[in-house]
Design an enzyme around this catalytic site. Sequence first.
Site, PDB file in Angstrom:
ATOM      1  N   GLY A 136       0.682  -1.199  -0.355  1.00 31.57           N
ATOM      2  CA  GLY A 136       0.060  -0.089   0.034  1.00 31.57           C
ATOM      3  C   GLY A 136       1.249   1.659   0.222  1.00 31.57           C
ATOM      4  O   GLY A 136       2.209   1.346   0.207  1.00 31.57           O
ATOM      5  N   HIS A 173      -4.010   1.180   7.996  1.00 29.05           N
ATOM      6  CA  HIS A 173      -2.988   1.520   7.864  1.00 29.05           C
ATOM      7  C   HIS A 173      -2.525   2.521   7.313  1.00 29.05           C
ATOM      8  O   HIS A 173      -2.559   3.794   7.380  1.00 29.05           O
ATOM      9  CB  HIS A 173      -1.580  -0.052   7.525  1.00 29.05           C
ATOM     10  CG  HIS A 173      -0.370   0.989   6.826  1.00 29.05           C
ATOM     11  ND1 HIS A 173       0.981  -0.109   8.081  1.00 29.05           N
ATOM     12  CD2 HIS A 173       0.332   1.446   6.657  1.00 29.05           C
ATOM     13  CE1 HIS A 173       1.986   0.563   7.866  1.00 29.05           C
ATOM     14  NE2 HIS A 173       2.027   1.706   6.645  1.00 29.05           N
ATOM     15  N   GLU A 174      -3.183   2.424   5.922  1.00 30.99           N
ATOM     16  CA  GLU A 174      -2.911   3.163   4.578  1.00 30.99           C
ATOM     17  C   GLU A 174      -4.387   4.180   4.925  1.00 30.99           C
ATOM     18  O   GLU A 174      -4.336   5.823   5.270  1.00 30.99           O
ATOM     19  CB  GLU A 174      -3.257   2.934   3.609  1.00 30.99           C
ATOM     20  CG  GLU A 174      -2.036   1.920   2.909  1.00 30.99           C
ATOM     21  CD  GLU A 174      -1.185   2.364   2.910  1.00 30.99           C
ATOM     22  OE1 GLU A 174      -1.045   3.388   2.554  1.00 30.99           O
ATOM     23  OE2 GLU A 174      -0.065   0.928   2.794  1.00 30.99           O
ATOM     24  N   GLN A 211       3.157  10.207   1.329  1.00 32.94           N
ATOM     25  CA  GLN A 211       4.249   8.987   1.557  1.00 32.94           C
ATOM     26  C   GLN A 211       4.951   9.598   0.500  1.00 32.94           C
ATOM     27  O   GLN A 211       5.790   9.551  -0.140  1.00 32.94           O
ATOM     28  CB  GLN A 211       3.477   8.165   1.404  1.00 32.94           C
ATOM     29  CG  GLN A 211       3.360   7.081   3.194  1.00 32.94           C
ATOM     30  CD  GLN A 211       3.227   5.578   2.327  1.00 32.94           C
ATOM     31  OE1 GLN A 211       2.705   5.261   2.102  1.00 32.94           O
ATOM     32  NE2 GLN A 211       4.035   5.390   3.549  1.00 32.94           N
ATOM     33  N   CYS A 236       6.533  -0.522   6.239  1.00 30.23           N
ATOM     34  CA  CYS A 236       5.824   1.019   5.961  1.00 30.23           C
ATOM     35  C   CYS A 236       6.842   0.834   4.998  1.00 30.23           C
ATOM     36  O   CYS A 236       7.854   1.446   5.454  1.00 30.23           O
ATOM     37  CB  CYS A 236       5.620   2.051   6.817  1.00 30.23           C
ATOM     38  SG  CYS A 236       4.845   3.546   6.130  1.00 30.23           S
ATOM     39  N   LEU A 237       6.945   1.577   4.018  1.00 28.44           N
ATOM     40  CA  LEU A 237       7.205   2.158   2.727  1.00 28.44           C
ATOM     41  C   LEU A 237       7.862   2.947   3.180  1.00 28.44           C
ATOM     42  O   LEU A 237       9.456   3.764   2.457  1.00 28.44           O
ATOM     43  CB  LEU A 237       6.783   2.020   1.520  1.00 28.44           C
ATOM     44  CG  LEU A 237       5.865   1.267   0.416  1.00 28.44           C
ATOM     45  CD1 LEU A 237       5.478   1.772  -0.630  1.00 28.44           C
ATOM     46  CD2 LEU A 237       7.484   0.111   0.255  1.00 28.44           C
ATOM     47  N   HIS A 272      -2.298   7.365   7.647  1.00 31.06           N
ATOM     48  CA  HIS A 272      -1.836   8.049   6.750  1.00 31.06           C
ATOM     49  C   HIS A 272      -2.239   9.362   6.676  1.00 31.06           C
ATOM     50  O   HIS A 272      -1.718   9.853   6.706  1.00 31.06           O
ATOM     51  CB  HIS A 272      -1.133   7.291   5.980  1.00 31.06           C
ATOM     52  CG  HIS A 272       0.588   6.336   5.292  1.00 31.06           C
ATOM     53  ND1 HIS A 272       1.803   6.635   6.127  1.00 31.06           N
ATOM     54  CD2 HIS A 272       1.140   5.543   5.334  1.00 31.06           C
ATOM     55  CE1 HIS A 272       1.996   5.550   5.902  1.00 31.06           C
ATOM     56  NE2 HIS A 272       1.920   5.199   6.039  1.00 31.06           N
TER      57      HIS A 272
HETATM   58 NI    NI Z   1       2.826   2.827   5.901  1.00 25.69          NI
END
Ligand code: NI
Length: 177
Positions: A46, A137-138, A51, A93-94, A141
């Site tokens: 995701g 999670h997303e 991000q 997480c990226l 963000h």
């Molecule tokens: Ni993340």
Amino acid sequence: MAIKRIVKYGEPSLREPTKEVFKVSKKIQDLVHDMLETMYSSNGVGLAAPQIGVNLRIFVIDVSGENEPLHPLVFINPKIIKKSGSICTQEGCLSFPDVYTDVNRAEYVMVKATDIKGRSFVMEAKDGSLLSRAIQHEFDHLEGILFVDRCADVEQTEQELAKHNLPKIEQDRLIKE
Ligand code: NI
């Protein structure tokens, strides 16, 4: 389409408020394609707009397996309508390269959002599935909330962050649910 630089933990845009998308214009569709390309190029499940430094309420998810066809999901202006249950599993997480830690999530989630063609849809994700956890999670963000804010074990998460030269946990942001 273009691969964008992914913002890392410690950079302000991950904590900034996001704005609703007014219209799913060509510009927004291009942004979504960039987000998907960026997510796939990093082998992520995701990616949320903050991000890549964009403060809009958009995230993308693809939970398809390695040998399955791609299955991109696009969530514009998402709203979590229902959630229930609780589950604790490891997340990454990226924006936190190579950091993994246990996080508390709801098991079940129902989300309403707009897709890339501007159509409204409702999606359910059950049983603490990867999709269910990824949606939560997303969505976080978009609220400026990061997975380490919900970590199950603060000390262990601190160690993980330190190991990867990332900033410490922000104690005042910790969420206990
Ligand atoms: Ni993340």
